[in-house]
Design an enzyme around this catalytic site. Structure first.
Site, short mmCIF file in Angstrom:
data_model
loop_
_atom_site.label_atom_id
_atom_site.label_comp_id
_atom_site.label_asym_id
_atom_site.label_seq_id
_atom_site.Cartn_x
_atom_site.Cartn_y
_atom_site.Cartn_z
N ASP A 28 -12.78 -24.06 -18.26
CA ASP A 28 -11.11 -24.32 -18.58
C ASP A 28 -10.26 -23.33 -17.79
OD1 ASP A 28 -12.12 -22.10 -20.14
OD2 ASP A 28 -11.64 -23.03 -22.02
N SER A 29 -10.84 -22.30 -17.12
CA SER A 29 -10.05 -21.60 -16.34
C SER A 29 -9.35 -22.29 -15.15
CB SER A 29 -10.73 -20.68 -15.94
OG SER A 29 -11.82 -21.00 -14.75
N ASP A 78 -16.78 -27.04 -19.42
CA ASP A 78 -16.34 -26.65 -20.72
C ASP A 78 -15.56 -27.79 -21.52
OD1 ASP A 78 -16.45 -23.78 -20.61
OD2 ASP A 78 -14.63 -23.42 -19.58
N LYS A 88 -20.25 -26.42 -22.32
CA LYS A 88 -20.12 -24.84 -22.99
C LYS A 88 -18.95 -24.80 -23.71
CE LYS A 88 -18.08 -21.45 -20.43
NZ LYS A 88 -17.04 -20.82 -21.52
N GLU A 120 -17.11 -22.16 -26.77
CA GLU A 120 -16.76 -20.73 -27.33
C GLU A 120 -17.06 -20.66 -28.69
OE1 GLU A 120 -13.12 -19.45 -25.88
OE2 GLU A 120 -13.25 -20.00 -23.68
N GLU A 173 -19.12 -12.53 -22.32
CA GLU A 173 -18.00 -12.23 -21.60
C GLU A 173 -17.17 -10.76 -21.92
OE1 GLU A 173 -13.74 -13.83 -19.92
OE2 GLU A 173 -15.11 -15.26 -21.08
#
Length: 257
Positions: A42-43, A86, A116, A118, A185
């Protein structure tokens, strides 16, 4: 490659190397660099779309860009890197049923073989467990979780004993839920080492030292393409400066012709 193959990497003490990609060119470059997996992170909201955070990214965005990345691959399918997408903000924090629907759309509509997610809060645990039971592989992500920056900021995590215990507990929970790998992270090196030694699934670090089973980087950060570099990613080249220099030279030469 399948997500379960990453566990074999850990058993064989083989380092896992990953890069992010957001379009066919970055996907092709990552593949030709011989990475093991490509994360459509998502970056891309910031790297590609110009947003100030990852929060505005939509499900449609991640599907669109994941397909673009895969179209850049040139190798035979069995030699291509594993693609992981993501899940954007509010596509899995909205209840189990919606999360299954949205994750299913990613898997059905793209070449991604896993998603993925979070965090490891109780609500997220239920979502992860449900997705895995439905046949969708999940990579966990703990430590600094950018989608939670409005509450937690972007500071290094795991610096207090309480925070360290919380992260270790989350890692253990994610493994028990069935995650095939976990991204760590921006946490202390020794905390990452302790987690790596405890788990049977691989840990993939970003700003978590060299003790992890693998490393992932945002490609644009690694190439020095962004104005704002994270403190844990040292560029291997000042790409933006180099490209701007060469493009300015070309512009000036064309003006003189």
């Amino acid at each position: 490659m399948l997500p379960s193959d990453l566990v074999k990497y850990k058993k064989n003490s083989q380092k896992i190397i990953a890069l992010t990609a957001w379009d066919s060119i970055s996907g092709s470059i990552a593949e030709q660099a011989n990475v093991d997996l490509v994360l459509v992170g998502d970056s891309l909201a910031m790297v590609c779309l110009g947003y100030k955070s990852t929060l505005p990214l939509t499900l449609g965005n991640i599907i669109y860009h994941t397909n673009a990345v895969s179209r850049g691959f040139k190798k035979n399918i069995e030699e291509q890197p594993l693609v992981i997408a993501d899940m954007p903000f509010l596509t899995y924090q909205c209840g189990e049923d919606k999360a299954v629907e949205y994750a299913g759309k990613i898997i059905q509509s793209t070449y991604a073989k896993a998603v993925k997610i979070e965090g490891a809060e109780p609500e997220i645990q239920k979502v992860i467990s449900r997705l895995i039971r439905m046949g969708i592989p999940v990579m966990g992500h703990i430590g600094l979780t950018p989608q939670s920056y409005l509450n937690l900021g972007l500071k290094k995590q795991g610096e207090s004993l309480e925070s360290q215990e919380k992260i270790k507990k989350e890692a253990s929970i994610l493994e028990k839920l069935g995650c095939f790998s976990i991204v760590l992270e921006h946490i202390p090196d020794l905390l990452a080492k302790e987690i790596q030694n405890t788990l049977t699934i691989p840990t993939i670090g970003i700003g978590a030292g060299n003790y992890c089973d693998g490393q992932v980087r945002v490609t644009a950060d690694l190439l020095g393409l962004n104005d704002d570099q994270p403190p844990f990613c040292q560029p291997i080249i000042q790409g933006k400066e180099l490209f701007m220099k060469k493009l300015k030279e070309w512009v000036e030469s064309e003006r003189l012709n």
